[in-house]
Design a protein around this motif. Structure first.
Motif, PDB file in Angstrom:
ATOM      1  N   SER A   4       0.809  -1.219   0.000  1.00 30.02           N
ATOM      2  CA  SER A   4       0.000   0.000   0.000  1.00 30.02           C
ATOM      3  C   SER A   4       0.845   1.273   0.000  1.00 30.02           C
ATOM      4  N   PHE A   5       2.047   1.234   0.569  1.00 29.46           N
ATOM      5  CA  PHE A   5       2.928   2.402   0.514  1.00 29.46           C
ATOM      6  C   PHE A   5       3.260   2.736  -0.933  1.00 29.46           C
ATOM      7  N   THR A   6       3.610   1.712  -1.692  1.00 27.85           N
ATOM      8  CA  THR A   6       3.952   1.908  -3.102  1.00 27.85           C
ATOM      9  C   THR A   6       2.728   2.303  -3.910  1.00 27.85           C
ATOM     10  N   PHE A   7       1.592   1.703  -3.591  1.00 27.53           N
ATOM     11  CA  PHE A   7       0.334   2.059  -4.253  1.00 27.53           C
ATOM     12  C   PHE A   7       0.030   3.554  -4.101  1.00 27.53           C
ATOM     13  N   GLY A   8       0.449   4.124  -2.973  1.00 25.64           N
ATOM     14  CA  GLY A   8       0.255   5.552  -2.758  1.00 25.64           C
ATOM     15  C   GLY A   8      -0.753   5.901  -1.697  1.00 25.64           C
ATOM     16  N   GLN A   9      -1.095   4.979  -0.847  1.00 26.08           N
ATOM     17  CA  GLN A   9      -2.051   5.208   0.230  1.00 26.08           C
ATOM     18  C   GLN A   9      -1.323   5.872   1.418  1.00 26.08           C
ATOM     19  N   TRP A  10      -1.771   6.944   1.928  1.00 21.96           N
ATOM     20  CA  TRP A  10      -2.819   7.853   1.587  1.00 21.96           C
ATOM     21  C   TRP A  10      -2.232   9.173   1.101  1.00 21.96           C
ATOM     22  N   ALA A  11      -1.607   9.204  -0.023  1.00 16.67           N
ATOM     23  CA  ALA A  11      -1.284  10.468  -0.673  1.00 16.67           C
ATOM     24  C   ALA A  11      -2.574  11.025  -1.259  1.00 16.67           C
ATOM     25  N   ASP A  12      -2.636  12.342  -1.440  1.00 19.96           N
ATOM     26  CA  ASP A  12      -3.870  12.943  -1.960  1.00 19.96           C
ATOM     27  C   ASP A  12      -4.263  12.373  -3.314  1.00 19.96           C
ATOM     28  N   ASN A  13      -3.255  12.026  -4.115  1.00 21.62           N
ATOM     29  CA  ASN A  13      -3.468  11.398  -5.419  1.00 21.62           C
ATOM     30  C   ASN A  13      -2.179  10.698  -5.826  1.00 21.62           C
ATOM     31  N   PHE A  14      -2.215   9.924  -6.910  1.00 22.65           N
ATOM     32  CA  PHE A  14      -1.031   9.130  -7.228  1.00 22.65           C
ATOM     33  C   PHE A  14       0.164   9.982  -7.653  1.00 22.65           C
ATOM     34  N   GLU A  15      -0.091  11.205  -8.128  1.00 20.97           N
ATOM     35  CA  GLU A  15       1.031  12.093  -8.461  1.00 20.97           C
ATOM     36  C   GLU A  15       1.828  12.472  -7.218  1.00 20.97           C
ATOM     37  N   ARG A  16       1.166  12.445  -6.048  1.00 22.54           N
ATOM     38  CA  ARG A  16       1.830  12.816  -4.800  1.00 22.54           C
ATOM     39  C   ARG A  16       2.325  11.598  -4.022  1.00 22.54           C
ATOM     40  N   SER A  17       2.138  10.398  -4.572  1.00 20.79           N
ATOM     41  CA  SER A  17       2.722   9.201  -3.963  1.00 20.79           C
ATOM     42  C   SER A  17       4.234   9.256  -4.154  1.00 20.79           C
ATOM     43  N   PHE A  18       4.970   8.445  -3.404  1.00 21.61           N
ATOM     44  CA  PHE A  18       6.422   8.529  -3.550  1.00 21.61           C
ATOM     45  C   PHE A  18       6.885   8.077  -4.924  1.00 21.61           C
ATOM     46  N   VAL A  19       6.121   7.195  -5.578  1.00 27.75           N
ATOM     47  CA  VAL A  19       6.481   6.819  -6.952  1.00 27.75           C
ATOM     48  C   VAL A  19       6.212   7.999  -7.889  1.00 27.75           C
ATOM     49  N   GLY A  20       5.136   8.746  -7.634  1.00 30.37           N
ATOM     50  CA  GLY A  20       4.856   9.944  -8.423  1.00 30.37           C
ATOM     51  C   GLY A  20       5.921  11.004  -8.232  1.00 30.37           C
ATOM     52  N   ILE A  21       6.374  11.192  -6.982  1.00 27.69           N
ATOM     53  CA  ILE A  21       7.447  12.149  -6.690  1.00 27.69           C
ATOM     54  C   ILE A  21       8.747  11.687  -7.339  1.00 27.69           C
ATOM     55  N   PHE A  22       9.008  10.388  -7.309  1.00 29.71           N
ATOM     56  CA  PHE A  22      10.185   9.831  -7.981  1.00 29.71           C
ATOM     57  C   PHE A  22      10.155  10.136  -9.470  1.00 29.71           C
ATOM     58  N   ALA A  23       8.994   9.886 -10.098  1.00 27.42           N
ATOM     59  CA  ALA A  23       8.862  10.126 -11.540  1.00 27.42           C
ATOM     60  C   ALA A  23       9.144  11.580 -11.884  1.00 27.42           C
ATOM     61  N   LYS A  24       8.657  12.478 -11.048  1.00 30.30           N
ATOM     62  CA  LYS A  24       8.918  13.904 -11.256  1.00 30.30           C
ATOM     63  C   LYS A  24      10.402  14.212 -11.081  1.00 30.30           C
ATOM     64  N   GLY A  25      11.035  13.536 -10.108  1.00 31.52           N
ATOM     65  CA  GLY A  25      12.444  13.776  -9.820  1.00 31.52           C
ATOM     66  C   GLY A  25      13.390  13.336 -10.914  1.00 31.52           C
ATOM     67  N   ILE A  26      12.975  12.341 -11.701  1.00 28.59           N
ATOM     68  CA  ILE A  26      13.844  11.880 -12.798  1.00 28.59           C
ATOM     69  C   ILE A  26      13.332  12.341 -14.161  1.00 28.59           C
ATOM     70  N   SER A  27      12.330  13.226 -14.172  1.00 30.04           N
ATOM     71  CA  SER A  27      11.700  13.646 -15.438  1.00 30.04           C
ATOM     72  C   SER A  27      12.667  14.364 -16.373  1.00 30.04           C
ATOM     73  N   GLN A  28      13.752  14.885 -15.821  1.00 25.78           N
ATOM     74  CA  GLN A  28      14.754  15.542 -16.669  1.00 25.78           C
ATOM     75  C   GLN A  28      15.452  14.548 -17.587  1.00 25.78           C
ATOM     76  N   PHE A  29      15.425  13.276 -17.200  1.00 27.84           N
ATOM     77  CA  PHE A  29      16.049  12.234 -18.028  1.00 27.84           C
ATOM     78  C   PHE A  29      14.955  11.568 -18.865  1.00 27.84           C
ATOM     79  N   LYS A  30      14.811  12.021 -20.078  1.00 29.39           N
ATOM     80  CA  LYS A  30      13.684  11.615 -20.919  1.00 29.39           C
ATOM     81  C   LYS A  30      13.714  10.141 -21.311  1.00 29.39           C
ATOM     82  N   SER A  31      14.855   9.496 -21.130  1.00 26.69           N
ATOM     83  CA  SER A  31      14.967   8.103 -21.549  1.00 26.69           C
ATOM     84  C   SER A  31      14.551   7.122 -20.453  1.00 26.69           C
ATOM     85  N   TYR A  32      14.015   7.651 -19.324  1.00 23.26           N
ATOM     86  CA  TYR A  32      13.553   6.787 -18.232  1.00 23.26           C
ATOM     87  C   TYR A  32      12.075   7.034 -17.958  1.00 23.26           C
ATOM     88  N   GLU A  33      11.347   5.941 -17.707  1.00 24.62           N
ATOM     89  CA  GLU A  33       9.916   6.028 -17.435  1.00 24.62           C
ATOM     90  C   GLU A  33       9.567   5.149 -16.241  1.00 24.62           C
TER      91      GLU A  33
END
Length: 375
Positions: A101-130
């Protein structure tokens, strides 16, 4: 006035006590329906595994707003994530996150604010990673391994990040693929499975009998709420070790009990299966350990009967000879919590709040950039 015989007095007293108990039980049941409605509310987000191989999955295309704050949204693949295609773009490397459930994002306000969402934003400068989020609440390593084989591989990942929660992943692994029954879209313990795995000392009949009464349930609810109020002061000097298999602090006990060691060995065995499966397919395994709340807010790291480096230390030690990149989030999260005196977990809940997700996501992104992208 004529005195009643002793037997009649006893009988009269018995019926008065019984009548009083029945009245109190009726009042308690009415009160329970109001007081505990929020606490017992279940969200219908789960479904049986369509492959009939055990475990369960998250429903597709959900859009639920819970408590006027938390948005639970899933894509057409049952991921708490953006809509994605199974076929990845040319030149892109995919990072698949697996966890509970931590990875799922419970209870972030939405999945963009889950730690995986924050991670995705943090590496967004590297366009070759998703990044892709395959987290499912209640999962242990057997569930993750099954999901990896049946679903995650369809998305052609280049990296798999296992996010292990220190508070219950050993437990959930030991209880196996069929630890829950899915009823009306939510997870409920399979008591027969629990009894089989742990023995009847875990689920004493006397306790089950007491649970039939609203008076007992209200008492438990009161104690839980009182504990929440007491925990407003979130910092503690030492850890009180829970002796019950389901307690999070059970996994920081020292020395490990026989059943804790069994769960540990089974967990490491499943991690080995995952590692070997990925190694054969040239996919790199990375592991991130997520601390439970008391690991963050307990001042003394080691006590006479506990060590806060457990259970993650066992995974770190297992990872080292296999050159698996490993991150223990506890030091970084502790530093933020103690330095800034901030609550990083929801009050009365064992999950990160938005600040906790943000702190974890940023740290994982920094670590991934340093250990993978810039290597």
């Amino acid at each position: 006035m004529k005195k009643l015989p002793l037997k009649k007095k006893i009988l009269f007293t018995f019926f008065v006590v019984l009548f009083t108990f029945v009245c109190l039980e009726i009042v308690a049941r009415i009160a329970e329906s109001f007081i505990s409605s929020e606490a017992t509310q279940q969200i219908s987000i789960m479904k049986e595994n369509p492959n009939n191989t055990g475990s369960y999955r998250v429903k597709e295309n959900l859009h639920i707003v819970y408590n006027n704050r938390f948005t639970i949204k899933t894509n057409s693949h049952g991921m708490a994530w953006f809509e994605v295609k199974k076929t990845k773009r040319q030149g892109v490397k995919r990072i698949a996150f697996l966890g509970d459930s931590f990875t799922f994002g419970q209870w972030a306000d939405n999945f963009e604010r889950s730690f995986v969402g924050i991670f995705a934003k943090g590496i967004s400068q590297f366009k070759s990673y998703e990044a892709l989020n395959f987290g499912v609440g209640g999962y242990g390593f057997p569930d993750m391994f099954l999901l990896l084989q049946e679903k995650v591989m369809l998305f052609s990942p280049d990296y798999v990040v296992i996010c292990t929660f220190n508070g219950n992943d050993f437990r959930d692994t030991y209880l196996g693929l069929n630890k829950y029954n899915i009823i009306n879209g939510s997870c409920h313990w399979d008591e027969k499975n629990t009894a089989k795995k742990l023995g009847y000392t875990y689920r004493a009949k006397r306790k089950r009998f007491r649970k039939n009464f609203a008076l007992y349930r209200l008492h438990r609810l009161y104690k839980k709420r009182r504990s929440r109020l007491e925990s407003q002061s979130i910092f503690f000097d030492t850890l009180k070790v829970g002796r019950k298999f389901t307690y999070q602090s059970f996994w920081s006990q020292k020395p490990y009990s026989q059943i804790a060691n069994k769960a540990k060995e089974e967990s490491l065995s499943y991690l080995l299966k995952i590692y070997q499966f990925l190694q054969k397919r040239n996919i790199e395994l990375l592991i991130v350990s997520i601390p439970f709340e008391r690991q963050i807010y307990t001042k003394k790291l080691v006590g006479p009967d506990y060590d806060l480096s457990y259970p993650q230390k066992f995974i770190e030690k297992w990872s080292q000879p296999r050159s698996i990149k490993y991150l223990d989030l506890m030091p970084a999260i502790r530093e933020i919590a103690w330095k800034e005196k901030k609550r990083l977990y929801l009050s009365g809940d064992n999950h990160f709040n938005n600040l906790g997700h943000e702190a974890a996501g940023k740290k994982i992104a920094e670590w991934f950039i340093k250990e993978v992208v810039q290597k």
